[in-house]
Design a protein around this motif. Structure first.
Motif, mmCIF file in Angstrom:
data_model
loop_
_atom_site.group_PDB
_atom_site.id
_atom_site.type_symbol
_atom_site.label_atom_id
_atom_site.label_comp_id
_atom_site.label_asym_id
_atom_site.label_seq_id
_atom_site.Cartn_x
_atom_site.Cartn_y
_atom_site.Cartn_z
ATOM 1 N N PRO A 100 -9.512 -2.517 -3.048
ATOM 2 C CA PRO A 100 -10.105 -2.333 -1.712
ATOM 3 C C PRO A 100 -9.111 -1.745 -0.711
ATOM 4 O O PRO A 100 -8.007 -2.266 -0.536
ATOM 5 C CB PRO A 100 -10.513 -3.759 -1.315
ATOM 6 N N GLU A 101 -9.530 -0.686 -0.082
ATOM 7 C CA GLU A 101 -8.664 0.035 0.847
ATOM 8 C C GLU A 101 -8.185 -0.867 1.982
ATOM 9 O O GLU A 101 -7.040 -0.764 2.430
ATOM 10 C CB GLU A 101 -9.461 1.222 1.413
ATOM 11 N N ALA A 102 -9.075 -1.732 2.450
ATOM 12 C CA ALA A 102 -8.754 -2.521 3.650
ATOM 13 C C ALA A 102 -7.880 -3.735 3.349
ATOM 14 O O ALA A 102 -7.420 -4.408 4.268
ATOM 15 C CB ALA A 102 -10.051 -2.989 4.313
ATOM 16 N N MET A 103 -7.660 -4.030 2.108
ATOM 17 C CA MET A 103 -6.917 -5.239 1.754
ATOM 18 C C MET A 103 -5.430 -5.062 2.066
ATOM 19 O O MET A 103 -4.781 -4.134 1.581
ATOM 20 C CB MET A 103 -7.095 -5.536 0.262
ATOM 21 N N GLN A 104 -4.932 -5.921 2.892
ATOM 22 C CA GLN A 104 -3.518 -5.886 3.250
ATOM 23 C C GLN A 104 -2.755 -6.827 2.311
ATOM 24 O O GLN A 104 -3.119 -7.988 2.170
ATOM 25 C CB GLN A 104 -3.315 -6.309 4.706
ATOM 26 N N LEU A 105 -1.727 -6.320 1.707
ATOM 27 C CA LEU A 105 -0.952 -7.136 0.776
ATOM 28 C C LEU A 105 0.492 -7.276 1.263
ATOM 29 O O LEU A 105 1.080 -6.291 1.728
ATOM 30 C CB LEU A 105 -0.928 -6.481 -0.605
ATOM 31 N N PRO A 106 1.049 -8.461 1.146
ATOM 32 C CA PRO A 106 2.484 -8.581 1.405
ATOM 33 C C PRO A 106 3.251 -7.943 0.260
ATOM 34 O O PRO A 106 2.659 -7.636 -0.791
ATOM 35 C CB PRO A 106 2.693 -10.100 1.438
ATOM 36 N N PRO A 107 4.548 -7.727 0.426
ATOM 37 C CA PRO A 107 5.324 -7.165 -0.689
ATOM 38 C C PRO A 107 5.175 -8.021 -1.943
ATOM 39 O O PRO A 107 5.119 -9.248 -1.872
ATOM 40 C CB PRO A 107 6.756 -7.187 -0.164
#
Lengths: 390, 216
Positions: B91-98
């Motif tokens: 998903p494009e909108a998914m923000q992931l931490p490192p």
């Protein structure tokens, strides 16, 4: 977030992973069975991705079916006079493209051999037809001879590709395996030169109208670009368009190409050199007629056509890029005056396999080429009218 | 998402992925010949688009494609593929931490959606396989799709396809089978979802790109 466990990739090969999967399938738990099956492709892929091993194996010709096997030694391909691996046979003619492909600073020498009495058909000015049996050689040296690549046109009209790897002790070069050789030579600390695989050869050579990339009317024009990065001096007797005609090695070459040698139509010297650089390094994949035409990125140059640079500029200037620069939600192939915000420039300066362009054949950034493209985007790439921006 | 859900996701997802990949691997027997060819198949089927699409549907459903290319969500009975976004990739909108750095025997990690994977190769995001023209396979050709699997390179000649995509297993598919898979994928509802570019291992965070004046 979850973490999956697997053994270190170096322990795995496809066969050992499959064998382990079978063992676990017979006696292990369901979870272990699943993990084993999961590990197999992952381990193989990871091992393939990271291996620094040199998978030397039985040489296998990068050949299409129906042709005699390739010689195992370069000295048996006809490049040299009999008994030598240094003296080029007189029937093999040297040539130097005016826009050479960047190959991590390798110095290169190139030759072509046509079967006796045959000629190149230049009826199609952008897609010359070479006689059956035509052979090309390209020697790569990093301080010393490292590999010599070979292309041959076969009886069925197809081409086959091979690479011969130099062995200093043997004094000859040996046919490389189909899979290529990773880490054939250290270019710099931690940077290895790879011998291309057969698949690599085909990826680059079979993406446009002719599999012969550096031997065409524009590359052999006597009107050579003085700003072309890594331009090379022509050795005595090297083939260019007039020399091809003089030696009667070509037919149907339009007379106008001798009167007005091919030259990229561009508004400035920098624009001409940039267009030539992209033609020589990128157009083998990025053109309007090959498998990547769907990308809509066209670095090709048609001989004698007007507006060569204009077409290039239209293809990149403020055109949306599928590739997004880190931190950007929308990127452009090239942003006039802003090379650092241009995916074209960004991917040229990258040398990680995921981002770099070209994706094959180079491990080190071409500083001269990169600087030329930066200058071009900064000063010579016009912004399109707002109505045409996409 | 709390830790217990994460743990459940981890177990269920890892089992499911393993089983799904097992299904993918099971398309080849030890001799490398595709066992999927055991499906009923006639010359007529080979040329009928409907039969080709049905065959592609079967292959996609049995080869684990959904396990990574369809984002996972929490369902009533645990994590499950979110078929409202079937095969639309990370998903494009998914923000992931490192991602956690690969360390010791713990070499790989995956996001709970099963669409982002980190390992020695960097971070890979599963592709949008729907026929969206801008962000999916809408502009691809059958030949491009086949060459991508054959070469293990994006579009058949670009960057390497990264783990966990089981390219070696899928290279056992015949051209007909890959063509069927492509034909089926082209019938999916197009989902506009621009999957991020993979991240190299050396640059988990966006590099700062600046040109010196000398370069200009």
């Amino acid at each position: 977030m979850f973490v999956l466990h697997m053994d270190t990739a170096s322990e795995h090969t496809p066969s050992t992973a499959r064998a382990r999967s079978r063992r676990w399938a017979q006696g292990g738990s369901a979870q272990a069975f699943g993990a084993a099956l999961l590990a197999a492709p992952l381990a193989w892929a990871a091992a393939t991705w990271n291996t620094a091993e040199t998978p030397r194996g039985t040489p296998v010709a990068m050949a299409r079916s129906g042709a005699a096997p390739l010689p195992t030694r370069l000295s048996e391909t006809g490049l040299y006079v009999a008994g030598s691996t240094t003296v080029i046979a007189p029937e093999n003619a040297a040539f130097v493209p005016q826009y050479p492909l960047w190959s991590d600073g390798a110095s290169k020498r190139r030759w072509i051999a046509l079967p006796p009495g045959t000629q190149i058909d230049a009826s199609s000015r952008d897609a010359w037809v070479f006689p059956i049996g035509t052979r090309f050689w390209k020697e790569f040296s990093f301080g010393e001879r490292t590999e010599t690549r070979y292309i041959e046109r076969l009886a069925d009209g197809s081409y086959r590709y091979a690479t011969y790897v130099w062995d200093a002790q043997l004094g000859d070069a040996l046919l490389a395996p189909e899979a290529g050789i990773r880490g054939a030579r250290e270019l710099a600390s931690g940077v290895q030169h790879d011998i291309p695989s057969g698949s690599d050869c085909r990826s680059c050579h079979e993406g446009r109208r002719s599999p012969v990339l550096g031997f065409n009317a524009l590359q052999l024009s006597p009107d050579r670009d003085p700003l072309a990065p890594h331009r090379e001096e022509l050795p005595p007797g090297a083939l260019d368009l007039p020399e091809l005609v003089r030696r009667e090695l070509i037919v149907n070459l339009p007379a106008e190409l001798l009167e007005h040698p091919p030259r990229i139509d561009a508004p400035s010297a920098t624009a001409r050199a940039a267009a030539g650089y992209l033609f020589g390094n990128c157009a083998n994949c990025h053109n309007a007629e090959g498998p990547l035409a769907v990308v809509g990125l066209d670095f090709d140059q048609a001989v004698g056509a007007e507006g060569g640079h204009t077409r290039l500029a239209t293809s990149v200037a403020l055109r949306r890029s599928r590739f997004r620069l880190p931190g950007e939600t929308a990127s452009f192939r090239a942003v006039p005056a802003q090379p650092e915000h241009s995916s074209l420039w960004f991917r040229m300066q990258a040398r990680d396999p995921q981002n770099q362009m070209p994706p094959l054949g180079t491990k080190q950034v071409d500083a001269a080429g990169l600087q030329l493209i930066a200058q071009w985007i900064s000063h010579d790439l016009p912004a399109p009218p707002p109505s045409t921006q996409r | 998402m709390n830790q217990s859900i994460i743990s459940n996701l981890a177990l269920s997802a890892s089992l499911s992925v393993a089983v799904a990949l097992a299904a993918g691997c099971a398309n080849s027997d030890s001799s490398g010949s595709p066992t999927a060819a055991a499906l009923p198949r006639t010359a007529a089927e080979a040329i009928l688009p409907e039969a080709q699409i049905a065959r592609g549907h079967h292959l996609v459903s049995t080869s684990g494609c959904h396990d990574c290319h369809t984002p996972w969500k929490m369902g009533d009975k645990g994590p499950e593929p979110d078929f409202s976004r079937a095969l639309s990739g990370h998903p494009e909108a998914m923000q992931l931490p490192p991602a956690p750095a690969p360390q010791g025997p713990w070499m790989m990690s995956a996001a709970a959606t099963n669409t982002a994977w980190a390992g020695p190769w960097g971070v890979s995001f599963t592709a949008n396989l729907t026929p969206d023209r801008e962000t999916g396979l809408g502009e691809w050709t059958r030949d491009t799709f086949i060459q991508t699997i054959r070469t293990g390179r994006h579009l058949g000649r670009g960057r390497p396809i990264l783990p966990p995509m089981p390219i070696p297993a899928y290279q056992n598919f015949s051209d007909d089978e890959l063509g069927s898979i492509f034909a089926y994928l082209q019938t999916l509802p197009a989902v506009k979802n621009h999957v991020p570019e993979p991240l190299p291992p050396s640059a988990p965070v966006a590099p700062s790109v600046k040109l010196s004046k000398a370069e200009l």
